[in-house]
Write a protein that holds these residues in place. Structure first.
Motif, mmCIF file in Angstrom:
data_model
loop_
_atom_site.group_PDB
_atom_site.id
_atom_site.type_symbol
_atom_site.label_atom_id
_atom_site.label_comp_id
_atom_site.label_asym_id
_atom_site.label_seq_id
_atom_site.Cartn_x
_atom_site.Cartn_y
_atom_site.Cartn_z
ATOM 1 N N GLY A 165 0.806 -1.205 0.000
ATOM 2 C CA GLY A 165 0.000 0.000 0.000
ATOM 3 C C GLY A 165 0.842 1.258 0.000
ATOM 4 O O GLY A 165 0.542 2.229 -0.706
ATOM 5 N N GLU A 166 1.926 1.248 0.778
ATOM 6 C CA GLU A 166 2.787 2.424 0.868
ATOM 7 C C GLU A 166 3.618 2.642 -0.389
ATOM 8 O O GLU A 166 3.917 3.779 -0.759
ATOM 9 N N THR A 167 4.007 1.555 -1.062
ATOM 10 C CA THR A 167 4.930 1.682 -2.199
ATOM 11 C C THR A 167 4.233 1.655 -3.559
ATOM 12 O O THR A 167 4.679 2.336 -4.488
ATOM 13 N N HIS A 168 3.174 0.868 -3.698
ATOM 14 C CA HIS A 168 2.529 0.726 -5.007
ATOM 15 C C HIS A 168 1.036 1.073 -4.988
ATOM 16 O O HIS A 168 0.399 1.067 -6.047
ATOM 17 N N GLY A 169 0.483 1.316 -3.808
ATOM 18 C CA GLY A 169 -0.930 1.657 -3.726
ATOM 19 C C GLY A 169 -1.807 0.449 -3.463
ATOM 20 O O GLY A 169 -1.463 -0.683 -3.815
ATOM 21 N N TRP A 170 -2.955 0.702 -2.842
ATOM 22 C CA TRP A 170 -3.839 -0.405 -2.455
ATOM 23 C C TRP A 170 -4.491 -1.075 -3.670
ATOM 24 O O TRP A 170 -4.787 -2.275 -3.633
ATOM 25 N N ARG A 171 -4.690 -0.352 -4.747
ATOM 26 C CA ARG A 171 -5.315 -0.964 -5.925
ATOM 27 C C ARG A 171 -4.433 -2.061 -6.537
ATOM 28 O O ARG A 171 -4.920 -3.134 -6.914
ATOM 29 N N MET A 172 -3.153 -1.809 -6.621
ATOM 30 C CA MET A 172 -2.235 -2.799 -7.173
ATOM 31 C C MET A 172 -2.188 -4.056 -6.301
ATOM 32 O O MET A 172 -2.103 -5.182 -6.808
ATOM 33 N N ALA A 173 -2.265 -3.871 -4.971
ATOM 34 C CA ALA A 173 -2.222 -5.019 -4.069
ATOM 35 C C ALA A 173 -3.379 -5.980 -4.343
ATOM 36 O O ALA A 173 -3.189 -7.198 -4.461
ATOM 37 N N PHE A 174 -4.592 -5.459 -4.473
ATOM 38 C CA PHE A 174 -5.745 -6.319 -4.739
ATOM 39 C C PHE A 174 -5.663 -6.954 -6.125
ATOM 40 O O PHE A 174 -6.036 -8.123 -6.310
ATOM 41 N N THR A 175 -5.177 -6.213 -7.093
ATOM 42 C CA THR A 175 -5.055 -6.747 -8.451
ATOM 43 C C THR A 175 -4.088 -7.931 -8.498
ATOM 44 O O THR A 175 -4.376 -8.974 -9.108
ATOM 45 N N VAL A 176 -2.942 -7.796 -7.855
ATOM 46 C CA VAL A 176 -1.944 -8.868 -7.833
ATOM 47 C C VAL A 176 -2.490 -10.105 -7.122
ATOM 48 O O VAL A 176 -2.347 -11.242 -7.608
ATOM 49 N N LEU A 177 -3.125 -9.908 -5.977
ATOM 50 C CA LEU A 177 -3.645 -11.044 -5.216
ATOM 51 C C LEU A 177 -4.707 -11.801 -6.005
ATOM 52 O O LEU A 177 -4.750 -13.046 -5.989
ATOM 53 N N GLY A 178 -5.582 -11.086 -6.696
ATOM 54 C CA GLY A 178 -6.591 -11.760 -7.504
ATOM 55 C C GLY A 178 -5.975 -12.614 -8.589
ATOM 56 O O GLY A 178 -6.400 -13.755 -8.822
ATOM 57 N N ALA A 179 -4.952 -12.103 -9.244
ATOM 58 C CA ALA A 179 -4.289 -12.855 -10.311
ATOM 59 C C ALA A 179 -3.597 -14.108 -9.771
ATOM 60 O O ALA A 179 -3.663 -15.181 -10.377
#
Length: 405
Positions: A165-179
């Motif tokens: 969340g601090e480095t890439h943002g919360w949106r990227m975190a959810f996108t990666v986990l879903g994939a």
């Protein structure tokens, strides 16, 4: 003996290989749900969420997850636990990806509700599958090792989620986990196609099955105790990172680490020690696993209270460690103890009912803590939860399996 009694001509899974495969699913299950809590400050900033709305992020998930758990458990008993596990994994992975694309608090709450529906499919089916695959002398250890996957998901949700969340943002975190979840579904689907699962035996009509469970006094005590433990667990999962940020001036990543690492590492120790010890204690006493749970909650309760009263960070860490150790002793025996009182064909259903009560009570506490946070602070909520754990100790202490069980 294990309960791999199905007549399916496909080769049966080795019991410990099954635990290893499901460990990854368990980690994803809790990582995907937990990561949102470590990003509360970012969600509050980007979506304009209030403290009460952040509390609803936990409550909406828990209530949909809990309300669907009994039905998901019954479907697993009736139509096959592996089928339900695979269905849940692909759906919640897709929903996790979708969460990274929400634009409003309302959309976020809808995705959390959908995640609750899909994740309800996993835990009742998986725990019943693990217990059925293992003989009595290894059931608690096997259930405990599987449980460590859930703990790992919580740690990653706090530490990796806070960093991401601090480095890439919360949106990227959810996108990666879903994939990641979608890719693992493909791997797991290909593997399970070649293997059989244990037959749960006769599965009654839904009304008869639920009626049988609700007429069982021991099951009602187990369910009530499990629900009370859920109050404490979900309060800690939902609000501890924010509590550390506000009371100890920690950064988001440091708070995520502290809220998960100490507690979960101690829980690892608890499930391994508790699983090994209770499996052996159970061979000489039918109450061995029950008493292990009593000891675990008896240790956890006072240290949860301490977490809400101390101003010293080292003492807080001590409280987290001992709370986690006690919780591990309890967690590794949940399904093995349930199996002493419930027939094989209703174990997923029974755990689903228990999960329902736990999540409903936990959801109330998550939402109430959001209100208390703005009124008197979170410390009072931790103290009340410690008293709730002591009530669970009393309920478990009264359980006495009959010799035939």
């Amino acid at each position: 003996m294990s309960e791999f009694t199905g007549i399916n001509p496909r080769r049966s899974l080795h019991p410990w290989l099954l635990v290893g495969l499901l460990w990854v699913v368990a980690a994803l299950n809790y990582l995907d749900r937990q990561v949102a809590f470590s990003m509360f400050p970012l969600l509050q900033r980007d979506l304009g969420a209030t403290s009460t709305q952040l509390g609803l992020v936990g409550t909406v998930f828990l209530w949909t997850y809990g309300l669907l758990s009994p039905a998901a458990g019954y479907l697993a008993d009736r139509f096959g636990r592996i089928r339900i596990i695979l269905f849940g994994l692909i759906v919640w992975s897709a929903v996790t990806w979708l969460t990274g694309h929400v634009r409003t608090v309302e959309e976020l709450l809808w995705t959390r509700a959908l995640m609750g529906v899909s994740e309800a499919c996993y835990l009742p089916a998986a725990l019943a599958l693990v217990v059925a695959a293992h003989p009595d002398k290894t059931r608690s250890l096997a259930a405990g090792i599987h449980q460590s996957g859930l703990y790992s998901g919580v740690i990653l949700g706090g530490v990796w989620g806070g960093w991401m969340g601090e480095t890439h943002g919360w949106r990227m975190a959810f996108t990666v986990l879903g994939a990641v979840g979608i890719v693992y579904f493909i791997i797991l689907f290909a593997f399970f196609r070649r293997h059989a699962e244990p037959s749960p035996g006769a599965v009654p009509h839904p009304l008869h099955g639920f009626g049988e469970l609700l007429r069982n006094p021991a099951f009602l005590r187990l369910g009530a105790a499990f629900g009370l433990v859920g109050v404490a667990n979900w309060l800690v999962y939902t609000w501890l990172p924010a509590f550390l940020v506000e009371n100890y001036s920690l950064g988001l990543a440091a708070a995520g680490f502290s809220a998960t690492f100490y507690l979960q590492v101690a829980s690892y120790a608890g499930i391994l020690v508790g699983g090994f010890a209770s499996d052996r204690w159970q061979q000489s006493s039918s109450r061995g696993r029950i008493l292990t749970q009593v000891i675990g909650l008896g240790v956890a309760a006072p240290f949860l209270f301490l977490m809400g009263t101390t101003k010293s960070f080292p003492i807080l860490v001590l409280g987290l460690i001992l709370f986690g150790l006690g919780r591990g002793l309890y967690d590794c025996n949940t399904m093995p103890v349930l199996s002493q009182f419930v027939s094989p064909g209703l174990r997923s259903t029974g755990y689903g009912l228990m999960n329902c009560l736990s999540c409903l009570l936990g959801g109330v506490m998550a939402g109430l803590a959001g209100y208390l946070k703005s009124q008197v602070g979170l410390a009072a909520a931790f103290q009340c939860s410690a008293a709730v754990l002591l009530l669970a100790v009393i309920l478990l202490s009264a359980l006495k399996p009959r010799p035939a069980q």
